[in-house]
Design a protein around this motif. Structure first.
Motif, mmCIF file in Angstrom:
data_model
loop_
_atom_site.group_PDB
_atom_site.id
_atom_site.type_symbol
_atom_site.label_atom_id
_atom_site.label_comp_id
_atom_site.label_asym_id
_atom_site.label_seq_id
_atom_site.Cartn_x
_atom_site.Cartn_y
_atom_site.Cartn_z
ATOM 1 N N PRO A 69 0.846 -1.201 0.000
ATOM 2 C CA PRO A 69 0.000 0.000 0.000
ATOM 3 C C PRO A 69 0.882 1.252 0.000
ATOM 4 O O PRO A 69 1.013 1.939 1.018
ATOM 5 N N SER A 70 1.462 1.556 -1.149
ATOM 6 C CA SER A 70 2.515 2.570 -1.226
ATOM 7 C C SER A 70 1.986 4.001 -1.283
ATOM 8 O O SER A 70 2.769 4.947 -1.166
ATOM 9 N N TYR A 71 0.685 4.175 -1.470
ATOM 10 C CA TYR A 71 0.111 5.516 -1.339
ATOM 11 C C TYR A 71 -1.328 5.382 -0.858
ATOM 12 O O TYR A 71 -2.049 4.440 -1.227
ATOM 13 N N LEU A 72 -1.756 6.347 -0.019
ATOM 14 C CA LEU A 72 -3.049 6.287 0.651
ATOM 15 C C LEU A 72 -3.833 7.576 0.463
ATOM 16 O O LEU A 72 -3.254 8.643 0.231
ATOM 17 N N ALA A 73 -5.140 7.485 0.623
ATOM 18 C CA ALA A 73 -6.022 8.659 0.664
ATOM 19 C C ALA A 73 -7.135 8.372 1.665
ATOM 20 O O ALA A 73 -7.617 7.239 1.755
ATOM 21 N N ILE A 74 -7.524 9.396 2.426
ATOM 22 C CA ILE A 74 -8.585 9.267 3.421
ATOM 23 C C ILE A 74 -9.784 10.093 2.972
ATOM 24 O O ILE A 74 -9.635 11.242 2.555
ATOM 25 N N SER A 75 -10.971 9.517 3.062
ATOM 26 C CA SER A 75 -12.182 10.215 2.626
ATOM 27 C C SER A 75 -12.481 11.417 3.503
ATOM 28 O O SER A 75 -12.051 11.496 4.656
ATOM 29 N N GLN A 76 -13.262 12.341 2.958
ATOM 30 C CA GLN A 76 -13.597 13.571 3.670
ATOM 31 C C GLN A 76 -14.341 13.283 4.973
ATOM 32 O O GLN A 76 -14.134 13.972 5.983
ATOM 33 N N LYS A 126 -13.551 15.458 -2.274
ATOM 34 C CA LYS A 126 -14.266 15.753 -1.034
ATOM 35 C C LYS A 126 -15.719 15.306 -1.091
ATOM 36 O O LYS A 126 -16.310 14.962 -0.066
ATOM 37 N N ALA A 127 -16.297 15.292 -2.284
ATOM 38 C CA ALA A 127 -17.686 14.861 -2.444
ATOM 39 C C ALA A 127 -17.828 13.350 -2.327
ATOM 40 O O ALA A 127 -18.948 12.834 -2.273
ATOM 41 N N GLN A 128 -16.703 12.635 -2.293
ATOM 42 C CA GLN A 128 -16.673 11.177 -2.191
ATOM 43 C C GLN A 128 -17.428 10.517 -3.342
ATOM 44 O O GLN A 128 -18.170 9.562 -3.165
ATOM 45 N N LYS A 129 -17.166 11.064 -4.524
ATOM 46 C CA LYS A 129 -17.727 10.510 -5.750
ATOM 47 C C LYS A 129 -16.742 9.594 -6.470
ATOM 48 O O LYS A 129 -17.126 8.588 -7.047
ATOM 49 N N ASN A 130 -15.444 10.007 -6.457
ATOM 50 C CA ASN A 130 -14.458 9.297 -7.256
ATOM 51 C C ASN A 130 -13.108 9.217 -6.566
ATOM 52 O O ASN A 130 -12.740 10.090 -5.767
ATOM 53 N N VAL A 131 -12.378 8.167 -6.922
ATOM 54 C CA VAL A 131 -10.983 7.991 -6.532
ATOM 55 C C VAL A 131 -10.145 8.024 -7.808
ATOM 56 O O VAL A 131 -10.551 7.505 -8.849
ATOM 57 N N PHE A 132 -8.965 8.649 -7.718
ATOM 58 C CA PHE A 132 -8.079 8.786 -8.875
ATOM 59 C C PHE A 132 -6.751 8.113 -8.554
ATOM 60 O O PHE A 132 -6.214 8.286 -7.454
#
Length: 379
Positions: A69-76, A126-132
């Motif tokens: 898991p070399s890069y992460l993102a946390i939802s709004q 931030k709208a939690q519609k899509n991940v890129f």
């Protein structure tokens, strides 16, 4: 007595303002992604720690096994974590969604989707519609829709870059290295190390496909520079790009999807004879300083002061990271501490806010191959 009451009435608004100014979160969950499977005692996946920003201390909470898991993102809403699962075999890579409880620090996997390349970066709107995701291997950008339960749907858009750079060893083909939304989330900006390009897309969260080329679809960096990561100043007026191969940073003025180059600075002195590998870049929460890491043989954090009117950079200092291969770092939201992941530990620096200077603390997380650090507030 009346005089005392009068004086209290005068100073109490100031006191209240001072109190209000310091009421932001002071405790955070620190989420760490790692490279896995490299040695018998290597890290296993994603680790969760509690971070106390007033004293720079950490406490272990939980972990979950997942490959690279070399890069992460946390939802709004702080309920989900998204991770790339990087693999040198392009067809074996994926992106994974996790359910996250910020109070307990518990994390559980929801689902995974295959990627068409080997991903190196992930972002969520931030709208939690899509991940890129940015696929370094394969040179593409992918979009994955987010379902109501936080899990990921199948990819709705793949954009594959074209071209090459002057360094045929490293730039024979596109290598998309990052994908970052602009502060207003009207645009998505990607960096392509392989073609020396910064690509700009108009973002429409509810449309399929959600991305279309911006009016000015890309700008070029210097040939052979290898653009890697970006960060914006808090005011949204300036963007900074770090170039991995040249170990340089370019400042841009930003306005509604358009970038205008302001300045390029070298991270290392002219007499530096080592190997460069510039990696990560972040602006301090107050917008006054910029920090960047250089791997290779330098293993340093470089600090610059930001001119608040022009956005231009002035060199402040260089610091050894206290470990090798500083791919990623984070400044906690209070601006008190900087945490940097290295080959065998996460080191914690105290930040002197007035000067931007750093001091290495004794606080450390002993962990192999920490390559991405994120924070989310607990209280």
């Amino acid at each position: 007595m009346k005089k005392l009451l009068f004086l209290f009435a005068l100073i109490s608004p100031v006191f209240c303002l001072a109190q209000k100014k310091n009421t932001g979160p002071k405790v955070f969950d620190l989420v760490i992604g790692t490279y896995t499977g490299t040695t018998p005692t290597s890290s296993k996946g994603i680790y969760i720690y509690r971070f106390y920003a007033e004293r720079g201390e950490v406490a272990y909470l939980s972990e979950i096994e997942t490959a690279n898991p070399s890069y992460l993102a946390i939802s709004q809403n702080q309920q989900y974590i998204y991770a790339v699962n990087e693999n040198n075999e392009i067809t074996a890579s994926s992106v994974t969604a996790f359910k996250f409880n910020k109070n307990s620090g518990k994390i559980e996997q929801l689902n995974s989707q295959p990627s068409v390349g080997s991903p190196a970066y992930i972002a969520v709107d931030k709208a939690q519609k899509n991940v890129f995701i940015a696929n370094y291997g394969g040179g593409s950008l992918q979009v994955f829709p987010i379902n109501k339960d936080g899990s990921l749907g199948a990819s709705t858009q793949t954009i594959t870059d074209k071209g090459s750079g002057p360094d045929q060893m490293r730039q024979a083909q596109p290598h998309v290295h990052s994908a970052m939304l602009t502060p207003d989330e009207k645009y998505l900006i990607t960096t392509d190390l392989g073609t020396d390009k910064i690509n700009i897309y108009r973002y429409h969260a509810s449309k399929i496909p959600p991305l279309t080329p911006a009016t000015i679809p890309f700008i070029s960096t210097a040939g052979g520079s290898g653009p890697r990561h970006n960060d914006f100043a808090p005011n949204g007026k300036f963007m900074y790009n770090i170039q991995e191969m040249a170990a340089s940073i370019t400042a841009y003025a930003y306005n509604d999807g358009e970038l205008k180059e302001l300045q390029t600075v070298k991270m290392m002195p002219d007499d530096f004879k080592g190997v460069n590998g510039a990696a990560d870049i972040h602006v301090s929460p107050d917008g006054k300083y910029l920090y960047a890491t250089n791997r290779g043989t330098a293993n340093q954090i470089v600090v610059y002061a930001i001119d608040q009117l022009t956005g231009k950079l002035t060199f402040v200092e260089r610091y050894k990271t206290g470990g090798e291969n500083p791919r990623n770092f984070i400044i906690d939201p209070t601006g008190n501490y900087l945490l940097v992941g290295t080959t065998n530990r996460v080191n914690i620096f105290k930040v002197d806010k007035p000067t931007g200077r750093l001091a290495l603390t004794r606080n450390v997380i002993n962990m192999e191959s920490a390559v991405c650090l994120k924070m989310t507030p607990v209280e």
